[in-house]
Design a protein around this motif. Structure first.
Motif, PDB file in Angstrom:
ATOM      1  N   VAL A  67       0.842  -1.189   0.000  1.00 28.92           N
ATOM      2  CA  VAL A  67       0.000   0.000   0.000  1.00 28.92           C
ATOM      3  C   VAL A  67       0.875   1.236   0.000  1.00 28.92           C
ATOM      4  N   ALA A  68       0.387   2.290  -0.589  1.00 31.97           N
ATOM      5  CA  ALA A  68       1.175   3.519  -0.678  1.00 31.97           C
ATOM      6  C   ALA A  68       1.576   4.019   0.705  1.00 31.97           C
ATOM      7  N   ASP A  69       2.734   4.703   0.798  1.00 25.87           N
ATOM      8  CA  ASP A  69       3.250   5.168   2.074  1.00 25.87           C
ATOM      9  C   ASP A  69       2.265   6.099   2.783  1.00 25.87           C
ATOM     10  N   ALA A  70       2.251   5.997   4.101  1.00 26.59           N
ATOM     11  CA  ALA A  70       1.411   6.865   4.920  1.00 26.59           C
ATOM     12  C   ALA A  70       2.012   6.899   6.307  1.00 26.59           C
ATOM     13  N   ALA A  71       1.509   7.777   7.156  1.00 24.30           N
ATOM     14  CA  ALA A  71       2.045   7.912   8.507  1.00 24.30           C
ATOM     15  C   ALA A  71       1.555   6.763   9.371  1.00 24.30           C
ATOM     16  N   LEU A  72       2.438   6.279  10.275  1.00 27.97           N
ATOM     17  CA  LEU A  72       2.066   5.206  11.176  1.00 27.97           C
ATOM     18  C   LEU A  72       0.865   5.642  12.017  1.00 27.97           C
ATOM     19  N   GLY A  73      -0.131   4.781  12.075  1.00 25.63           N
ATOM     20  CA  GLY A  73      -1.310   5.054  12.872  1.00 25.63           C
ATOM     21  C   GLY A  73      -2.520   5.462  12.067  1.00 25.63           C
ATOM     22  N   ASP A  74      -2.356   5.718  10.757  1.00 24.82           N
ATOM     23  CA  ASP A  74      -3.530   6.144   9.988  1.00 24.82           C
ATOM     24  C   ASP A  74      -4.158   4.993   9.210  1.00 24.82           C
ATOM     25  N   GLN A  75      -3.666   3.779   9.435  1.00 26.43           N
ATOM     26  CA  GLN A  75      -4.306   2.612   8.847  1.00 26.43           C
ATOM     27  C   GLN A  75      -4.062   1.419   9.761  1.00 26.43           C
ATOM     28  N   THR A  76      -4.987   0.491   9.755  1.00 25.74           N
ATOM     29  CA  THR A  76      -4.840  -0.732  10.535  1.00 25.74           C
ATOM     30  C   THR A  76      -3.838  -1.647   9.849  1.00 25.74           C
ATOM     31  N   GLU A  89      -1.594  -9.094   9.719  1.00 29.79           N
ATOM     32  CA  GLU A  89      -0.769 -10.124   9.095  1.00 29.79           C
ATOM     33  C   GLU A  89      -1.040 -10.205   7.595  1.00 29.79           C
ATOM     34  N   GLY A  90       0.056 -10.319   6.819  1.00 33.91           N
ATOM     35  CA  GLY A  90      -0.048 -10.418   5.368  1.00 33.91           C
ATOM     36  C   GLY A  90       0.293  -9.140   4.648  1.00 33.91           C
ATOM     37  N   MET A  91       0.372  -7.996   5.376  1.00 33.24           N
ATOM     38  CA  MET A  91       0.662  -6.716   4.736  1.00 33.24           C
ATOM     39  C   MET A  91       2.166  -6.502   4.585  1.00 33.24           C
ATOM     40  N   ASN A  92       2.551  -5.802   3.537  1.00 34.31           N
ATOM     41  CA  ASN A  92       3.939  -5.421   3.292  1.00 34.31           C
ATOM     42  C   ASN A  92       3.953  -3.917   3.048  1.00 34.31           C
ATOM     43  N   HIS A  93       4.513  -3.145   3.978  1.00 31.42           N
ATOM     44  CA  HIS A  93       4.324  -1.695   3.951  1.00 31.42           C
ATOM     45  C   HIS A  93       5.380  -1.009   4.795  1.00 31.42           C
ATOM     46  N   GLY A  94       5.710   0.225   4.441  1.00 32.13           N
ATOM     47  CA  GLY A  94       6.660   0.995   5.224  1.00 32.13           C
ATOM     48  C   GLY A  94       6.199   1.224   6.644  1.00 32.13           C
ATOM     49  N   MET A 132       0.534   3.063  22.168  1.00 37.82           N
ATOM     50  CA  MET A 132       1.919   3.385  21.811  1.00 37.82           C
ATOM     51  C   MET A 132       2.190   4.886  21.848  1.00 37.82           C
ATOM     52  N   GLY A 133       1.102   5.667  21.975  1.00 39.30           N
ATOM     53  CA  GLY A 133       1.263   7.113  21.936  1.00 39.30           C
ATOM     54  C   GLY A 133       1.374   7.645  20.531  1.00 39.30           C
ATOM     55  N   VAL A 134       0.848   6.869  19.565  1.00 30.15           N
ATOM     56  CA  VAL A 134       0.898   7.271  18.156  1.00 30.15           C
ATOM     57  C   VAL A 134      -0.420   7.895  17.767  1.00 30.15           C
ATOM     58  N   SER A 135      -0.406   9.131  17.193  1.00 29.26           N
ATOM     59  CA  SER A 135      -1.629   9.712  16.668  1.00 29.26           C
ATOM     60  C   SER A 135      -1.673   9.491  15.185  1.00 29.26           C
ATOM     61  N   GLY A 136      -2.849   8.985  14.700  1.00 27.58           N
ATOM     62  CA  GLY A 136      -2.982   8.646  13.285  1.00 27.58           C
ATOM     63  C   GLY A 136      -3.024   9.851  12.386  1.00 27.58           C
ATOM     64  N   GLY A 137      -2.781   9.583  11.119  1.00 27.95           N
ATOM     65  CA  GLY A 137      -2.832  10.648  10.119  1.00 27.95           C
ATOM     66  C   GLY A 137      -4.204  10.744   9.521  1.00 27.95           C
ATOM     67  N   SER A 141      -7.585  10.054   7.547  1.00 29.46           N
ATOM     68  CA  SER A 141      -8.383   8.853   7.306  1.00 29.46           C
ATOM     69  C   SER A 141      -8.535   8.569   5.825  1.00 29.46           C
ATOM     70  N   SER A 142      -8.058   9.453   4.962  1.00 31.80           N
ATOM     71  CA  SER A 142      -8.193   9.216   3.533  1.00 31.80           C
ATOM     72  C   SER A 142      -7.365   8.039   3.085  1.00 31.80           C
ATOM     73  N   SER A 143      -6.437   7.574   3.941  1.00 31.06           N
ATOM     74  CA  SER A 143      -5.615   6.436   3.563  1.00 31.06           C
ATOM     75  C   SER A 143      -6.313   5.110   3.810  1.00 31.06           C
ATOM     76  N   ASN A 144      -7.490   5.127   4.405  1.00 27.96           N
ATOM     77  CA  ASN A 144      -8.198   3.892   4.677  1.00 27.96           C
ATOM     78  C   ASN A 144      -9.038   3.496   3.470  1.00 27.96           C
ATOM     79  N   VAL A 145      -9.513   2.242   3.500  1.00 27.77           N
ATOM     80  CA  VAL A 145     -10.386   1.794   2.429  1.00 27.77           C
ATOM     81  C   VAL A 145     -11.614   2.675   2.333  1.00 27.77           C
ATOM     82  N   SER A 146     -12.145   3.084   3.462  1.00 27.51           N
ATOM     83  CA  SER A 146     -13.223   4.071   3.440  1.00 27.51           C
ATOM     84  C   SER A 146     -13.014   5.016   4.603  1.00 27.51           C
ATOM     85  N   SER A 147     -13.498   6.241   4.473  1.00 27.74           N
ATOM     86  CA  SER A 147     -13.278   7.211   5.534  1.00 27.74           C
ATOM     87  C   SER A 147     -14.120   6.867   6.731  1.00 27.74           C
TER      88      SER A 147
END
Length: 317
Positions: A20-29, A32-37, A92-97, A99-105
């Motif tokens: 999946v295209a790069d995005a900030a940690l925390g803005d997508q779930t 297992e099975g995913m390959n992503h930055g 973890m103290g991570v705030s997501g980016g 929501s446009s990076s999700n399958v649906s908002s």
């Protein structure tokens, strides 16, 4: 929605996984099975806390990463499911980016539940479902918005992997699994949030029940190919993570009697034998949905000349 491509990653073996295209940690779930930055960044964080023990961060979410997430969740005192979602990122103290990076908002989930989808369904919700299934490695074919045999098989494939009923119908339970939520209802804490959760479950059960209108009646039937009255109730509840007894009599015994039914309560009738022998889900305004022997799954009026004299009472599960 993100564009999905296939890539190969090494982490103790060779895998084909969704990229999946790069995005900030925390803005997508992440699961297992995913390959992503983002997975690599997650692995780095887990490694710094002593949970991820592989010799290098790979960016591939395999069994080692899943166990590391589970270990972190256990230590943090949150739900242990091995999926890095909003609750895990908050711990973890991570705030997501965005929501446009999700399958649906929406609330950070992959896909939003807008009603049960099954063979023959069409529209944007089907397209979103197909995209989500394809991104998770379950081949739904072209995301054309038509719920055909290939989409049904992809749903069944996902359901089998998720350990839920593999019926090829995308109902609330399937959406919860797609979003990384547990499908086993946790114990009530008596908080106001439980009331909201219960109300949401009631509406989901009713939505599932209504999506089955027109299903034929089959004696002993427990699936969308045909239901008897208790099989219909058991199925609608099971699709929303609630297990209930199999027969009307045992359902009646398990329910708490209520004097005035509310939406989502069960209403019981005496039909072909003495005692409770038929039941349905109360919808409000004197209406209930049930699997009738001569009608199949349909909505009926409790005040009709047939049902009114046969009404025994209502119960809540």
């Amino acid at each position: 929605m993100k564009k999905v491509a296939l890539s190969v990653a090494l982490a103790g073996g060779v895998f084909l996984a969704p990229q999946v295209a790069d995005a900030a940690l925390g803005d997508q779930t992440l699961r297992e099975g995913m390959n992503h930055g983002d997975v690599k960044e997650l692995q780095d964080r887990l490694s710094s806390e002593g949970h991820f023990t592989y010799h290098t961060s790979t960016g591939y979410f395999g069994s080692i990463t899943r166990q590391a997430v589970r270990d972190f969740q256990r230590d943090a005192g949150i739900d242990v499911d091995g999926i890095a979602g909003p609750q895990t990122f908050n711990a973890m103290g991570v705030s997501g980016g965005s929501s446009s990076s999700n399958v649906s908002s929406g609330s950070g989930d992959w896909i939003t539940y807008n009603g049960t989808l099954r063979s023959g369904s069409r529209g944007a919700s089907v397209t979103t479902l197909q995209d989500a299934l394809n991104s998770l490695g379950h081949n739904a074919g072209s995301a054309d918005g038509v719920f055909g045999p290939k989409t049904a098989e992809a749903v069944r494939s996902f359901q089998r992997d998720a350990g839920i009923t593999a019926d090829g119908i995308a109902g609330p339970q399937t959406y919860k699994a797609l979003n990384g939520e547990t499908v086993v209802k946790s114990e009530s804490t008596g908080s106001s949030s439980d009331s909201g959760s219960a109300s949401s479950t009631v509406e989901s059960i009713i939505s599932t029940a209504k999506s089955l209108e027109g299903t034929p009646y089959v004696w002993g039937g427990t699936s969308p190919s045909g239901f008897d009255c208790s099989g219909f109730l058991q199925y609608a509840f099971a699709q929303n993570g609630k297990s209930i007894p199999r027969t009307v009599a045992t359902i009646h015994d398990a329910a708490t009697s209520v004097s005035t039914p509310q939406r989502g309560d069960l209403v019981f009738f005496e039909t072909y034998t003495s005692g409770p022998s038929h039941a349905g889900i109360y919808l409000g305004d004197g209406k209930f949905i049930h699997a009738g022997s001569s009608t199949g799954v349909t909505i009926a009026d409790m005040n009709s000349s047939y049902w009114s004299p046969r009404y025994l009472g209502a119960g809540r599960l």
